[in-house]
Write a protein that holds these residues in place. Sequence first.
Motif, short mmCIF file in Angstrom:
data_model
loop_
_atom_site.label_atom_id
_atom_site.label_comp_id
_atom_site.label_asym_id
_atom_site.label_seq_id
_atom_site.Cartn_x
_atom_site.Cartn_y
_atom_site.Cartn_z
N PRO A 67 -1.15 -5.74 10.62
CA PRO A 67 -0.51 -5.47 9.33
C PRO A 67 -1.48 -5.65 8.17
O PRO A 67 -2.16 -6.67 8.07
N VAL A 68 -1.55 -4.63 7.31
CA VAL A 68 -2.43 -4.69 6.15
C VAL A 68 -1.65 -4.61 4.84
O VAL A 68 -2.16 -4.97 3.78
N ALA A 69 -0.40 -4.12 4.89
CA ALA A 69 0.44 -4.04 3.70
C ALA A 69 1.88 -3.85 4.16
O ALA A 69 2.13 -3.47 5.31
N GLY A 70 2.80 -4.08 3.25
CA GLY A 70 4.19 -3.89 3.60
C GLY A 70 5.09 -4.04 2.41
O GLY A 70 4.66 -4.34 1.30
N GLU A 78 25.49 1.10 -4.94
CA GLU A 78 25.75 2.28 -4.12
C GLU A 78 24.66 3.35 -4.20
O GLU A 78 24.36 4.01 -3.21
N ARG A 79 24.04 3.49 -5.34
CA ARG A 79 23.04 4.54 -5.54
C ARG A 79 21.61 4.01 -5.65
O ARG A 79 20.68 4.79 -5.76
N THR A 80 21.44 2.68 -5.64
CA THR A 80 20.15 2.10 -5.97
C THR A 80 19.61 1.21 -4.85
O THR A 80 20.30 0.32 -4.37
N ALA A 81 18.36 1.46 -4.49
CA ALA A 81 17.61 0.60 -3.57
C ALA A 81 16.75 -0.33 -4.41
O ALA A 81 16.11 0.10 -5.38
N GLU A 82 16.73 -1.62 -4.06
CA GLU A 82 15.90 -2.58 -4.78
C GLU A 82 14.69 -2.95 -3.92
O GLU A 82 14.84 -3.49 -2.83
N VAL A 83 13.51 -2.66 -4.42
CA VAL A 83 12.27 -2.97 -3.71
C VAL A 83 11.99 -4.46 -3.80
O VAL A 83 12.08 -5.07 -4.87
N LYS A 84 11.64 -5.04 -2.65
CA LYS A 84 11.32 -6.46 -2.54
C LYS A 84 10.13 -6.61 -1.57
O LYS A 84 9.82 -5.69 -0.83
N ARG A 85 9.54 -7.78 -1.57
CA ARG A 85 8.53 -8.17 -0.58
C ARG A 85 7.30 -7.25 -0.53
O ARG A 85 6.73 -7.03 0.52
N MET A 86 6.91 -6.70 -1.69
CA MET A 86 5.69 -5.89 -1.73
C MET A 86 4.49 -6.81 -1.46
O MET A 86 4.36 -7.87 -2.06
N TRP A 87 3.63 -6.37 -0.55
CA TRP A 87 2.52 -7.21 -0.13
C TRP A 87 1.37 -6.34 0.35
O TRP A 87 1.56 -5.33 1.02
N THR A 88 0.16 -6.74 -0.01
CA THR A 88 -1.06 -6.20 0.58
C THR A 88 -1.91 -7.39 1.00
O THR A 88 -2.13 -8.32 0.21
N HIS A 89 -2.35 -7.37 2.26
CA HIS A 89 -3.19 -8.46 2.78
C HIS A 89 -4.39 -8.64 1.85
O HIS A 89 -5.01 -7.66 1.41
N SER A 90 -4.73 -9.89 1.57
CA SER A 90 -5.81 -10.17 0.61
C SER A 90 -7.14 -9.53 0.99
O SER A 90 -7.94 -9.21 0.13
N ALA A 91 -7.39 -9.32 2.27
CA ALA A 91 -8.65 -8.70 2.71
C ALA A 91 -8.62 -7.17 2.59
O ALA A 91 -9.63 -6.52 2.83
N HIS A 92 -7.48 -6.61 2.20
CA HIS A 92 -7.36 -5.15 2.17
C HIS A 92 -6.90 -4.62 0.82
O HIS A 92 -6.42 -3.48 0.73
N ARG A 93 -7.06 -5.38 -0.23
CA ARG A 93 -6.65 -4.94 -1.56
C ARG A 93 -7.64 -3.95 -2.14
O ARG A 93 -8.76 -3.82 -1.67
N ARG A 94 -7.18 -3.23 -3.15
CA ARG A 94 -8.01 -2.23 -3.87
C ARG A 94 -8.29 -1.00 -3.01
O ARG A 94 -9.31 -0.34 -3.17
N ARG A 95 -7.39 -0.69 -2.07
CA ARG A 95 -7.54 0.48 -1.21
C ARG A 95 -6.40 1.48 -1.38
O ARG A 95 -6.32 2.45 -0.65
N LEU A 97 -3.25 0.78 -0.82
CA LEU A 97 -2.21 0.52 0.19
C LEU A 97 -0.85 0.21 -0.45
O LEU A 97 0.19 0.64 0.06
N ALA A 98 -0.84 -0.49 -1.57
CA ALA A 98 0.43 -0.80 -2.23
C ALA A 98 1.11 0.48 -2.71
O ALA A 98 2.33 0.63 -2.58
N SER A 99 0.33 1.41 -3.24
CA SER A 99 0.90 2.70 -3.65
C SER A 99 1.48 3.43 -2.45
O SER A 99 2.55 4.04 -2.54
#
Length: 188
Positions: A67-70, A78-95, A97-99
């Motif tokens: 796992p490198v991001a998630g 009813e119409r809305t999804a709430e994004v939670k738990r956004m994560w990028t492994h510290s060794a894989h940032r600036r690539r 992956l979060a986008s």
Amino acid sequence: MSGTSLAIEVRRVTIDDPLVEPLLRELTHEYVTRYGPDAREEMSRYPKDAFAEPAGVLLLLLEDGEPVAGGAYKRYDERTAEVKRMWTHSAHRRRGLASRVLVELERAAQAAGYTRVYLTTGPRQPEAKGLYLATGYTPLFDVDADPLTIGPLAFEKPLPARGDGPRAHDDQGRRAHHAPTPKGAQLP
């Protein structure tokens, strides 16, 4: 690793999957580092099934099986999804992956019938604020104000309707039929 880039696999998982452990561990550490020990509560705030299908989803980006991001979403309304738990492994940032995680979550939410995404981030996470602004999210706060005076920073983003355009389906998922607007009438 040599200069070659490994393929990224997108995998839907449950919160109990052992592959989720790095996400939970590192995200908890990040929250505690930025917000203090009480931030641990955020990680146990929702029941395990909040991020389970059909109302939610938890996905990981895997590179060479690791796992490198998630991220996840849960039902907000009813119409809305709430994004939670956004994560990028510290060794894989600036690539980027979060986008990529956001794109995958938006696709999954749209496929599940949601028409809007909502999320909040903490005021001590300027990189998250930058990510959401850069990926088309509308801030629901004054972006010029000091984030520490606001509290959680809320964002939203409309999702394209499933089918052939906005409002192509009614609330029960049936094809909606809209009468033409009379000439000169004001739209809401």
